[in-house]
Motif scaffolding. Structure first.
Motif, short mmCIF file in Angstrom:
data_model
loop_
_atom_site.label_atom_id
_atom_site.label_comp_id
_atom_site.label_asym_id
_atom_site.label_seq_id
_atom_site.Cartn_x
_atom_site.Cartn_y
_atom_site.Cartn_z
N TYR A 1 -2.38 -2.15 16.14
CA TYR A 1 -1.11 -2.84 16.32
C TYR A 1 0.04 -1.83 16.26
O TYR A 1 -0.04 -0.81 15.58
CB TYR A 1 -0.93 -3.91 15.25
CG TYR A 1 -1.93 -5.04 15.36
CD1 TYR A 1 -1.62 -6.21 16.04
CD2 TYR A 1 -3.20 -4.90 14.82
CE1 TYR A 1 -2.55 -7.23 16.16
CE2 TYR A 1 -4.14 -5.91 14.94
CZ TYR A 1 -3.81 -7.08 15.61
OH TYR A 1 -4.73 -8.08 15.74
N ASN B 1 -3.96 -0.12 11.93
CA ASN B 1 -5.19 -0.83 12.25
C ASN B 1 -5.20 -2.21 11.61
O ASN B 1 -4.42 -2.51 10.71
CB ASN B 1 -6.42 -0.01 11.84
CG ASN B 1 -6.40 0.33 10.37
OD1 ASN B 1 -5.35 0.40 9.75
ND2 ASN B 1 -7.57 0.52 9.79
N GLU B 2 -6.09 -3.05 12.08
CA GLU B 2 -6.04 -4.46 11.70
C GLU B 2 -6.33 -4.68 10.22
O GLU B 2 -5.87 -5.67 9.63
CB GLU B 2 -7.01 -5.27 12.55
CG GLU B 2 -8.48 -4.93 12.34
CD GLU B 2 -9.37 -5.85 13.15
OE1 GLU B 2 -9.64 -6.96 12.66
OE2 GLU B 2 -9.80 -5.46 14.25
N GLU C 1 -11.99 -1.75 15.29
CA GLU C 1 -10.80 -2.46 14.84
C GLU C 1 -9.73 -2.50 15.94
O GLU C 1 -9.62 -1.58 16.75
CB GLU C 1 -10.21 -1.78 13.60
CG GLU C 1 -11.01 -1.98 12.34
CD GLU C 1 -10.27 -1.43 11.13
OE1 GLU C 1 -9.63 -2.23 10.42
OE2 GLU C 1 -10.30 -0.21 10.93
N SER C 2 -8.96 -3.56 15.93
CA SER C 2 -7.79 -3.64 16.81
C SER C 2 -6.66 -2.80 16.23
O SER C 2 -6.60 -2.57 15.01
CB SER C 2 -7.34 -5.09 16.97
OG SER C 2 -8.33 -5.86 17.60
N GLN D 1 -0.09 -6.24 19.37
CA GLN D 1 -1.37 -5.57 19.53
C GLN D 1 -1.29 -4.60 20.70
O GLN D 1 -0.66 -4.86 21.73
CB GLN D 1 -2.49 -6.58 19.78
CG GLN D 1 -3.86 -5.95 19.85
CD GLN D 1 -4.96 -6.97 20.10
OE1 GLN D 1 -4.69 -8.15 20.22
NE2 GLN D 1 -6.20 -6.51 20.18
#
Length: 319
Positions: free
Chosen positions: A294, A240-241, A291-292, A273
């Motif tokens: 990756y 997670n970011e 959250e983004s 991403q």
């Protein structure tokens, strides 16, 4: 009463034991991956013979399957007839027709008419297959184009039959030479297509899945065999970011196999991403939905053996 107290005590001990054996959840869980390979055919055909089974190891160039494509034999006959007809036309244009050549033209005309009849039958057969959604519109159009070419060839031979006694012009010689070259090119195309009857392994690979059985119809572009290269192992992590800044592309990582305790070093090949719906390899509750996420692709740098890893097995980043 005493029995009841003993039971309660045993139950408490079991709870404590299970708590002590609980493993710590880590957000750096990844999966073992291999580079995948799919094998398909450019032509439609029925699977006549399969030479492999799921789990087999094959070498590059090994025959995986043999396809029955009857259209190739028919196209070869058409190509041979086209070359014969084009060569006769060229000879006639070059030297003028003799009695023997007139007879030859008549035979070629008969052959062309037979090809036209075959093209008509082929079109009718594929038209029915198209109505049953067994082939695409493009395949039907290709057969229709060959039918029109066969009609044109018959018409051309009939016209040549009438002009056989006339002297040829330079333009006619050039035209006859071009038709001969085109017929030869059609034969080369058929020879190239005939190689598609054998599906070969594009690389050293392990067969994972076979989508069809012998006797079933294989459509163009449909993957018959899926597999992976055993020597192409890599590791996939999702982060997670809030933690992605702990990693940098090109940096080294130390990983561990939680089942064998084998430690592996690797290099981060890329960081990208992922979309929201992508597969997450780490424990889902560790992520905030806002959250983004990756993906890390880690390529091993220490000496590893692909035989010791299984696809989608768990791998951990050692913290």
């Amino acid at each position: 009463m005493r029995t009841f107290k003993i039971t309660i005590s045993l139950f408490s001990l079991l709870i404590l034991a299970s708590c002590s054996n609980e493993q710590e959840i880590t957000s750096y869980r990844g999966k073992v991956k291999f580079e995948t390979i799919s094998v398909s055919s450019k032509l439609a055909g029925r699977i006549h013979k399969l030479y492999i089974a799921e789990g087999d190891e094959v070498k590059k160039g090994d025959t995986l399957a043999f396809l029955d494509i009857p259209e190739i034999s028919a196209k070869m006959m058409q190509a041979e007839g086209g070359i014969m007809a084009a060569r006769g036309q060229y000879n006639m244009a070059n030297a003028g027709a003799t009695t023997e050549q007139l007879i030859q033209i008549d035979r070629k005309l008969d052959a062309a008419r037979a090809e036209l009849q075959f093209a008509n039958e082929s079109y009718s057969r594929l038209d029915n297959m198209y109505k049953d959604s067994l082939i695409t519109r493009q395949q039907l159009d290709e057969v229709n184009m060959k039918l029109q070419m066969a009609r044109s060839q018959v018409a051309a031979l009939e016209a040549k039959r009438e002009e056989a006694g006339k002297s040829a012009r330079t333009e006619q010689l050039d035209q006859a030479r071009g038709q001969l070259d085109r017929a030869r090119g059609a034969k080369e195309e058929v020879l190239t297509a005939s190689q598609e009857m054998y599906l070969l392994a594009p690389a050293d690979m392990t067969i994972e899945t076979i989508s069809l059985k012998e006797g079933e119809l294989l459509s163009p572009g449909y993957a018959l065999v899926n597999g992976y290269k055993k020597n192409s192992v890599y590791f996939r992590f999702t982060v997670n970011e809030s933690r992605i800044y702990d990693f940098e592309q090109g940096s080294e990582l130390l990983m561990i196999n939680p089942y064998t305790n084998e430690e592996i070093t690797g290099r981060i090949a890329y960081i990208k991403q992922l979309p929201k719906y992508a597969e997450i390899t780490s424990t889902a509750p560790m992520y905030d939905l806002a959250e983004s996420v990756y993906e890390l692709k880690v390529v091993p740098t220490s000496k590893t053996s692909g035989e010791t890893y299984y696809s989608n097995a768990t791998i951990l980043i050692k913290e």
